[in-house]
Design an enzyme around this catalytic site. Structure first.
Site, mmCIF file in Angstrom:
data_model
loop_
_atom_site.group_PDB
_atom_site.id
_atom_site.type_symbol
_atom_site.label_atom_id
_atom_site.label_comp_id
_atom_site.label_asym_id
_atom_site.label_seq_id
_atom_site.Cartn_x
_atom_site.Cartn_y
_atom_site.Cartn_z
ATOM 1 C CG ASP B 94 -0.223 0.111 2.497
ATOM 2 O OD1 ASP B 94 1.000 0.280 2.482
ATOM 3 O OD2 ASP B 94 -0.877 0.048 3.542
ATOM 4 C CB SER B 95 0.208 4.630 -1.039
ATOM 5 O OG SER B 95 -0.880 5.031 -0.213
ATOM 6 N N GLY B 96 1.016 3.817 2.136
ATOM 7 C CA GLY B 96 1.309 4.480 3.397
ATOM 8 C C GLY B 96 0.263 5.516 3.758
ATOM 9 C CG PHE B 98 -5.500 3.093 5.951
ATOM 10 C CD1 PHE B 98 -6.810 3.567 5.962
ATOM 11 C CD2 PHE B 98 -5.124 2.183 6.929
ATOM 12 C CE1 PHE B 98 -7.716 3.133 6.919
ATOM 13 C CE2 PHE B 98 -6.026 1.747 7.896
ATOM 14 C CZ PHE B 98 -7.313 2.222 7.881
ATOM 15 C CG ASP B 148 -5.249 6.642 -0.710
ATOM 16 O OD1 ASP B 148 -4.228 6.344 -0.042
ATOM 17 O OD2 ASP B 148 -6.303 5.997 -0.634
ATOM 18 C CD GLN B 190 -10.022 7.033 -0.411
ATOM 19 O OE1 GLN B 190 -11.075 7.036 0.238
ATOM 20 N NE2 GLN B 190 -8.999 6.232 -0.096
ATOM 21 N N GLY B 217 -11.435 3.716 1.452
ATOM 22 C CA GLY B 217 -12.318 4.529 2.284
ATOM 23 C C GLY B 217 -13.645 3.875 2.623
ATOM 24 C CG ASP B 267 -5.822 -5.581 2.267
ATOM 25 O OD1 ASP B 267 -6.530 -4.800 1.601
ATOM 26 O OD2 ASP B 267 -5.336 -5.266 3.378
ATOM 27 C CB CYS B 305 -11.156 -27.511 7.555
ATOM 28 S SG CYS B 305 -9.882 -26.256 7.286
ATOM 29 C CB CYS B 307 -6.425 -25.460 7.541
ATOM 30 S SG CYS B 307 -6.686 -25.914 9.269
ATOM 31 C CB CYS B 310 -8.701 -29.078 10.044
ATOM 32 S SG CYS B 310 -9.491 -27.704 10.924
ATOM 33 C CG HIS B 337 -8.928 -22.931 10.819
ATOM 34 N ND1 HIS B 337 -9.404 -24.116 10.289
ATOM 35 C CD2 HIS B 337 -10.007 -22.121 10.982
ATOM 36 C CE1 HIS B 337 -10.727 -24.030 10.146
ATOM 37 N NE2 HIS B 337 -11.118 -22.842 10.571
#
Lengths: 376, 376
Positions: B94-96, B98, B148, B190, B217, B267, B305, B307, B310, B337
């Site tokens: 990310d751009s930093g 946030f 942003d 945004q 946002g 994410d 599951c 994972c 499990c 998990h």
């Protein structure tokens, strides 16, 4: 056929060091061997697959901790400790004796056993040879330990004598109470720092005929030289055809000096505990990973090391970043490195024993680590 | 050929959901896709091999955190973020923007950029489109994000309008400053909670022609229904042949509603963060593993599951014991998990899109999770 047997493969010509095989219901393991410590049914931060990958074949778990939480009956209900913690290799459980004395509060020692308060919730608890054996049978480890008292250092002769005699009586009661035929009970040599008590303790245990013997009550604060002397005295009374286990020792110089005096098995929280504090063990000393000198160090922890961290190229710089950022993965990388380092060290000791070159290995080690050289 | 391209494989007949492929310099990944968050160059508690094993193909890392520690130049010197953290799959940084707004202190926004104080040591720092691009080029992620401002909720119209216009100007400057040809820069829509600003933001970014677009946002405190409305408005202005990424969203109902509105990428720290707090995600809701009801529960977290936890038979009872004992391995088991659960969930969404059965999947999900049903 007893659950646990020991076989000598080769006895070093120049010292008491020996290479052997420890046979257990969950596999046969080459000695000298180091057992990582999984106090609460997990080796901190490491999975069973990772343990196998780094060469660990048998782990230690703690009766005292599991007795208090989650409780022996829960582990029994889950199918035993192997199944509960998903580990099909060997397991050794200690008796709880050491922790009762080091962690339990307001303890009272009587002939019957020990009352104490839990370090978790302050509840009143009782452990005795019979209770310890019952708990250890519920856990189902391959090797179980007799209930003993670890004599503090220093202790006066009278106290040590009385305690050692009681530990012998408790060993007898432990043997009578251990009725599982798929578990092997080891006696624990005590005797404090007194040669005659050490000899007496070992002799009494040998008469009871255990499938293996531990040396306890060492590395409790005494000078190194005294420890080595007491170790020598203890092992000299033990039969050659049984495994010998030095409890709670985990650094290379101690390994060398102890193997030289006939020890086959080790356990210690040291390698995993210092890993979590950011220290890596290597053949030439220790690395404190947070030190500024590693900021731009894009080398692995130890050249030619085949641990997970080193073989995958994780650098000192990256691991330092993880520690400075409180990232769990850093703890894991150093733990895996240190545990692998110990496995490699054990393998190296075994190989030089097989070639009758143990003394050369020892000399070479102290050339690389001059500050660890024992006074002669 | 741009570094990042997106290919639609199938468009669901009944909704805007689509199954596609995201092509990056470090591999091509099926969408919808979830990207685990490795804030400080490590997904907390998980190794790169474990990430691959559970199906993760691209991870997110944070420019803000790495900019402050260990610093972009150190990562550049180490050979870039892929090499530094030993991950040869995709990386998105990310751009930093946030974090400057959510973590930085005493921030001052000007046209040129943002001054703020580090949350680590209080030092004065400056981030701008140009600085963010320089840092992201040093890190070398496959996908990089325009700098942003994430508008807080609630925000009045005038503030949102001004901020959105500035974010558009910053997007242009980010594009001009991003000169690496092996990295793809995404613009971020945004506009706060205002339909006209969302549309305007999206249109301006589309004119600049990015290889992919994020919707930012959202999920910042607004009601779910408002979020879905703003998401719908945002994606409706985006071209179909570019990847669409909804930032910071990580729960199954949000995934379903967002994929239905045309989102391809996600994410979120949620699955890993709640795992460390002892919560397991399942198809039928959440398990709070410390609850007493799991003490004797010798079942795995979720039946069928696959994972790590499990499939190897780690039980709820054992994991509960690990959490009660503050054992790191518990955090790892739940993290593995939850991350696998999200990969499975993405795969299930993809499969029903390919069969034009997304609406049935959605209906069925709300039958199993009635409390999550959106108001209609």
């Amino acid at each position: 056929m007893p659950a646990i047997t020991y076989e000598i493969i080769h006895q070093d010509k120049n010292t008491n060091a020996r290479a052997g095989i420890l046979h257990t219901p969950h596999g046969s393991f080459l000695t000298p061997i180091f057992m990582p410590v999984g106090t609460k049914a997990t080796v901190k931060g490491v999975s069973p697959e990772e343990l196998k990958d780094l060469g660990a074949r048998i782990v230690l778990s703690n009766t005292y901790h599991l007795f208090l939480r989650p409780g022996a009956e829960l582990v029994r209900e889950a199918g035993g400790l192997h199944k509960f913690m998903h580990w099909d290799g060997g397991i050794l459980t200690d008796s709880g004796g050491f922790q009762v004395f080091s962690l339990g509060e307001l303890r009272k020692i009587k002939e019957e056993g020990v009352t104490f308060r839990s370090h978790i919730d302050g509840s009143k608890q009782f452990l005795s040879p019979e209770v310890s054996m019952e708990v250890q049978m519920a856990l189902g480890a391959d090797i179980v330990m007799a209930f003993d008292e670890c004599i503090p250092y220093p202790a006066d002769y009278e106290y040590a004598k009385e305690s050692t005699a009681r530990t012998a009586r408790w060993a007898r009661r432990s043997k009578d109470a251990m009725t599982a035929n798929n578990q092997g009970l080891f006696g624990i040599v005590q005797g404090g720092m007194y040669e005659d008590l050490r000899r007496q303790s070992a002799k009494e245990l040998v008469e009871m005929d255990f499938p293996g013997y531990a040396v306890g009550g060492l590395s409790v604060g005494e000078p190194k030289e005294l420890m080595y002397e007491m170790l020598q005295v203890s092992t000299s009374e033990l039969p050659e055809n049984k495994a010998r286990y030095l409890m709670g020792v985990g650094t290379p110089d101690y390994f060398i000096e102890s193997v030289m005096r006939g020890i086959d098995m080790f356990d210690c929280v040291f390698p995993t505990r210092v890993a979590r504090n950011g220290m890596a063990m290597t053949h030439t000393g220790r690395i404190v990973i947070k030190n500024a000198c590693y900021e731009h160090d894009h080398n692995v922890l130890e050249e030619n090391c085949d641990c997970y961290a080193c073989r995958n190229g994780y650098t000192r710089s990256y691991i330092r970043h993880l520690f400075r950022s409180d990232e769990m993965f850093g703890l894991r990388l150093l733990t895996l490195h240190n545990l692998r380092f110990l496995q490699i060290f054990m393998k190296e000791m075994r190989e030089v024993i097989l070639e009758d070159k143990f003394l050369e290995f020892r000399t070479n080690f102290y050339v690389n680590n001059p500050n660890l050289q024992p006074k002669q």
